[in-house]
Design an enzyme around this catalytic site. Structure first.
Site, PDB file in Angstrom:
ATOM      1  N   HIS A  64      30.644  26.304 -16.664  1.00  0.00           N
ATOM      2  CA  HIS A  64      30.888  25.227 -15.570  1.00  0.00           C
ATOM      3  C   HIS A  64      31.407  25.815 -14.576  1.00  0.00           C
ATOM      4  O   HIS A  64      32.142  27.014 -14.180  1.00  0.00           O
ATOM      5  CB  HIS A  64      31.592  24.152 -16.279  1.00  0.00           C
ATOM      6  CG  HIS A  64      32.997  24.930 -16.689  1.00  0.00           C
ATOM      7  ND1 HIS A  64      34.192  24.933 -15.865  1.00  0.00           N
ATOM      8  CD2 HIS A  64      33.581  25.298 -17.797  1.00  0.00           C
ATOM      9  CE1 HIS A  64      35.085  25.409 -16.502  1.00  0.00           C
ATOM     10  NE2 HIS A  64      34.911  25.567 -17.754  1.00  0.00           N
ATOM     11  N   LYS A 108      34.470  25.889 -11.291  1.00  0.00           N
ATOM     12  CA  LYS A 108      35.828  26.031 -11.433  1.00  0.00           C
ATOM     13  C   LYS A 108      36.724  24.701 -11.295  1.00  0.00           C
ATOM     14  O   LYS A 108      35.968  23.769 -10.445  1.00  0.00           O
ATOM     15  CB  LYS A 108      36.231  26.854 -10.351  1.00  0.00           C
ATOM     16  CG  LYS A 108      37.955  27.025 -10.291  1.00  0.00           C
ATOM     17  CD  LYS A 108      38.192  28.017  -9.180  1.00  0.00           C
ATOM     18  CE  LYS A 108      39.674  28.529  -9.280  1.00  0.00           C
ATOM     19  NZ  LYS A 108      39.932  29.380  -8.283  1.00  0.00           N
ATOM     20  N   THR A 109      37.532  24.415 -12.280  1.00  0.00           N
ATOM     21  CA  THR A 109      38.239  23.042 -12.231  1.00  0.00           C
ATOM     22  C   THR A 109      39.668  23.002 -11.707  1.00  0.00           C
ATOM     23  O   THR A 109      40.129  24.006 -11.522  1.00  0.00           O
ATOM     24  CB  THR A 109      38.226  22.400 -13.671  1.00  0.00           C
ATOM     25  OG1 THR A 109      39.163  23.072 -14.326  1.00  0.00           O
ATOM     26  CG2 THR A 109      36.848  22.599 -14.209  1.00  0.00           C
ATOM     27  N   ARG A 110      40.128  21.755 -11.509  1.00  0.00           N
ATOM     28  CA  ARG A 110      41.611  21.758 -11.071  1.00  0.00           C
ATOM     29  C   ARG A 110      42.451  22.314 -12.219  1.00  0.00           C
ATOM     30  O   ARG A 110      43.312  23.260 -11.665  1.00  0.00           O
ATOM     31  CB  ARG A 110      41.959  20.308 -11.169  1.00  0.00           C
ATOM     32  CG  ARG A 110      43.622  19.962 -10.460  1.00  0.00           C
ATOM     33  CD  ARG A 110      43.587  18.432 -10.491  1.00  0.00           C
ATOM     34  NE  ARG A 110      42.738  17.784  -9.490  1.00  0.00           N
ATOM     35  CZ  ARG A 110      42.649  16.445  -9.576  1.00  0.00           C
ATOM     36  NH1 ARG A 110      43.144  15.760 -10.283  1.00  0.00           N
ATOM     37  NH2 ARG A 110      41.655  16.146  -8.725  1.00  0.00           N
ATOM     38  N   TRP A 111      42.410  22.139 -13.408  1.00  0.00           N
ATOM     39  CA  TRP A 111      43.115  23.048 -14.256  1.00  0.00           C
ATOM     40  C   TRP A 111      42.933  24.495 -14.395  1.00  0.00           C
ATOM     41  O   TRP A 111      43.836  25.283 -14.640  1.00  0.00           O
ATOM     42  CB  TRP A 111      42.806  22.454 -15.803  1.00  0.00           C
ATOM     43  CG  TRP A 111      43.423  21.182 -16.098  1.00  0.00           C
ATOM     44  CD1 TRP A 111      44.445  20.317 -15.155  1.00  0.00           C
ATOM     45  CD2 TRP A 111      43.633  20.519 -17.349  1.00  0.00           C
ATOM     46  NE1 TRP A 111      44.842  19.205 -15.932  1.00  0.00           N
ATOM     47  CE2 TRP A 111      44.381  19.193 -17.137  1.00  0.00           C
ATOM     48  CE3 TRP A 111      43.052  20.821 -18.564  1.00  0.00           C
ATOM     49  CZ2 TRP A 111      44.651  18.473 -18.205  1.00  0.00           C
ATOM     50  CZ3 TRP A 111      43.546  19.892 -19.668  1.00  0.00           C
ATOM     51  CH2 TRP A 111      44.337  18.562 -19.442  1.00  0.00           C
ATOM     52  N   ARG A 160      33.249  18.659 -17.080  1.00  0.00           N
ATOM     53  CA  ARG A 160      33.087  19.942 -16.236  1.00  0.00           C
ATOM     54  C   ARG A 160      31.721  20.564 -16.440  1.00  0.00           C
ATOM     55  O   ARG A 160      31.076  21.036 -15.705  1.00  0.00           O
ATOM     56  CB  ARG A 160      34.226  20.646 -16.657  1.00  0.00           C
ATOM     57  CG  ARG A 160      34.524  21.325 -17.861  1.00  0.00           C
ATOM     58  CD  ARG A 160      35.906  21.950 -17.977  1.00  0.00           C
ATOM     59  NE  ARG A 160      36.141  22.735 -19.116  1.00  0.00           N
ATOM     60  CZ  ARG A 160      36.669  22.184 -20.031  1.00  0.00           C
ATOM     61  NH1 ARG A 160      36.921  20.957 -20.160  1.00  0.00           N
ATOM     62  NH2 ARG A 160      36.927  22.970 -21.326  1.00  0.00           N
ATOM     63  N   GLU A 212      33.975  23.948 -25.378  1.00  0.00           N
ATOM     64  CA  GLU A 212      34.858  24.928 -25.447  1.00  0.00           C
ATOM     65  C   GLU A 212      35.885  25.085 -26.832  1.00  0.00           C
ATOM     66  O   GLU A 212      36.023  24.190 -27.598  1.00  0.00           O
ATOM     67  CB  GLU A 212      35.929  24.731 -24.240  1.00  0.00           C
ATOM     68  CG  GLU A 212      36.892  25.983 -24.081  1.00  0.00           C
ATOM     69  CD  GLU A 212      36.309  27.350 -23.934  1.00  0.00           C
ATOM     70  OE1 GLU A 212      35.594  27.936 -24.716  1.00  0.00           O
ATOM     71  OE2 GLU A 212      36.476  27.824 -22.641  1.00  0.00           O
TER      72      GLU A 212
END
Length: 218
Positions: A8, A10-13, A58, A84
């Site tokens: 996926h 890139k995420t905020r976390w 995500r 995940e």
């Protein structure tokens, strides 16, 4: 038959370096949608027989973004088997803080998965996540007519899964490092005798205008 795998966006976390596992989730960064578009355009001429994805937002958003660019757009089939790895009480926790307590266990997760023991924080074992994801992929291959197939999932799940489907033992599942966001890896079957599959492409980001190298692979 060729099997395509992508992690996926890139995420905020990811940016905040927080653990993001089976239950945790956070929004994709704005820059990720550009990378997803680039990946989708890179794959646009491939007629995927089926697309499978983790239902976590995500991964869901990434899969939907990819297929919006495909000339042939199959329905996405979502499955918990591609979620995940479960990180228990560490979901959403900053990695630097978790390492103050579980440094040895987290080193094993990243470098020696055969020694990884998540009991202390009620996480999912590496063996369990590999079994559910690998079993699902093999089942998908068995029921496919000719492929190709696309799988959209997560860093730890895909890293170990791809390596072990290519013949690596559990202890070497992290030998080539982790996967970057929106990169592409490709396995190819060797007739109908599999696993192992042939690892044709690993962690390719050549089609991305902006490399997302700072994301942790969880």
């Amino acid at each position: 038959m060729k099997l395509y795998f992508t992690r996926h966006g890139k995420t905020r976390w990811n940016e905040e370096k927080r653990f993001q596992g089976y239950q945790g989730d956070s929004p994709l960064l704005e820059e990720s949608y550009l990378a997803i578009d680039q990946l989708g355009k890179h794959l646009k001429d491939i007629s995927f027989e089926a697309v499978y994805a983790s239902p976590q937002k995500r991964a869901k958003d990434t899969a939907e973004g990819i297929i919006s660019h495909l000339k042939h757009t199959p329905t996405i089939q979502f499955t918990d088997d591609l979620r995940e790895i479960g990180l228990g009480s560490l979901e959403g926790v900053k990695i630097s803080e978790a390492r103050q307590v579980y440094d040895k266990e987290l080193d094993h997760l990243r470098y020696q998965p055969d020694l990884y023991d998540p009991t202390a924080f009620n996480g999912e074992s590496y063996q369990d996540v590999m079994k559910r994801s690998m079993d699902f992929i093999i089942e998908a291959v068995n029921k496919a007519e000719k492929g190709p197939l696309l799988f959209v999932s997560h860093g730890t799940t895909l890293t170990g899964c791809i390596q072990m489907l290519a013949g690596a033992p559990l202890k070497d599942a992290r030998k080539m490092g982790g996967l970057g966001n929106n990169t592409l890896s490709v396995l190819e079957t060797k007739g109908r005798q599999y696993p192992p599959f042939n690892l044709e492409t690993w962690n390719d980001d050549s089609f991305l205008a902006v490399k997302q190298i700072n994301s942790v692979d969880l």
